[in-house]
Design a protein around this motif. Sequence first.
Motif, PDB file in Angstrom:
ATOM      1  N   UNK A  99       0.828  -1.209   0.000  1.00 12.22           N
ATOM      2  CA  UNK A  99       0.000   0.000   0.000  1.00 12.22           C
ATOM      3  C   UNK A  99       0.862   1.258   0.000  1.00 12.22           C
ATOM      4  N   UNK A 100       2.044   1.153  -0.614  1.00 13.57           N
ATOM      5  CA  UNK A 100       2.938   2.303  -0.694  1.00 13.57           C
ATOM      6  C   UNK A 100       2.365   3.349  -1.642  1.00 13.57           C
ATOM      7  N   UNK A 101       2.625   4.617  -1.321  1.00 11.94           N
ATOM      8  CA  UNK A 101       2.112   5.718  -2.131  1.00 11.94           C
ATOM      9  C   UNK A 101       3.223   6.557  -2.748  1.00 11.94           C
ATOM     10  N   UNK A 102       4.391   6.530  -2.119  1.00 12.41           N
ATOM     11  CA  UNK A 102       5.534   7.282  -2.639  1.00 12.41           C
ATOM     12  C   UNK A 102       6.729   6.334  -2.743  1.00 12.41           C
ATOM     13  N   UNK A 103       7.690   6.715  -3.611  1.00 10.68           N
ATOM     14  CA  UNK A 103       8.735   5.762  -3.955  1.00 10.68           C
ATOM     15  C   UNK A 103      10.099   6.420  -4.118  1.00 10.68           C
ATOM     16  N   UNK A 104      11.124   5.614  -3.806  1.00 13.58           N
ATOM     17  CA  UNK A 104      12.515   5.976  -4.052  1.00 13.58           C
ATOM     18  C   UNK A 104      13.020   5.105  -5.192  1.00 13.58           C
TER      19      UNK A 104
END
Length: 332
Positions: A99-104
């Motif tokens: 349920x991740x919304x932002x990423x590296x």
Amino acid sequence: MGIFGWHLSDDRPIRNSKESYRGDEKIDRYRKLSQYLKERYGTKVHRLVIDAGFTCPNREQGTPCIFCDPTGSGFNTLHNLRIREQVIKQREWAMAKYKAEKFIVYFQAFTNTYAPVEILRDRYEEALIDESIVQLAVSTRPDCVREPVLELLEEFRRKVDVSLELGLQTTNIETLRRISRGHGLAEFIDAVLRAKKHKLEIVVHVIVDLPWDRIQDVIETARILSVLDVDGVKVHSLYVVRGTELENLFKTGQIKLLDFDEYKERVVRFLENLSPKIVIHRLASDPPKDMTVAGNWGMSKIEIVERIEKELVKEDTFQGKEWKEWQKKNVL
């Protein structure tokens, strides 16, 4: 209160009421990456690992680091796909599972600054597919950080956060020679100081159980990273991969891996002597199962981390405990 539940004025850990052991009080005894990212970006952040098709100067010269696997630590990447496709596929998976919304976007495999600047620009740019990408993380060697590269990374800071990950492994220059790193301590210090002038975040990779290092080398490494005011650290456990010089040394009995109790002690001492401001990105390696000859003592990375955390509780110690005493003696 500090970002990980500490009063940074006196570096003492305090209770974090949101977390608890079964029946016991839990305090945050080191500065965890997950909490740091959540507080920084306001939501769950997931790392997407990228193989951008780079190589390494050591490999070109026929002298790779003795522990380096054939993928250049890119064994968990989608290396057969274009960069944009790698990002999209991994993001879809991370959104569904975590349920991740932002990423590296993490350029991981081999040396990700070892190419002409225009090629680097194109490949970094390809990974920034939309505003869900909040950070560009670039892994490289200390001797492959030229000024034009740093200027390029500073240029990318106008679009996203940028971190530069430097593979140091140890500050013992004799051990650096033994593991065929191809650089010394001076190159690392120089790279950190120059990168900081470009306002880049610095994350450093260290292996705390190299068989040629003593525990004092581990402590000295923590102190040097603290003095340099790096932003993050990835602590790795040494593992042996097939087809490496390390495998040859291991199988012929020329080296012996440390046992887990020794590793655990080294990690604890490392944390004690590390500035509490530095974010801990990992406390153990996650070796490729189908390529590994020996490593991690038959345990998962999660189990290793749990045992280290229990040791911190048992000893009632925490990140920065001895660092503060060192500062009192030498600085304050």
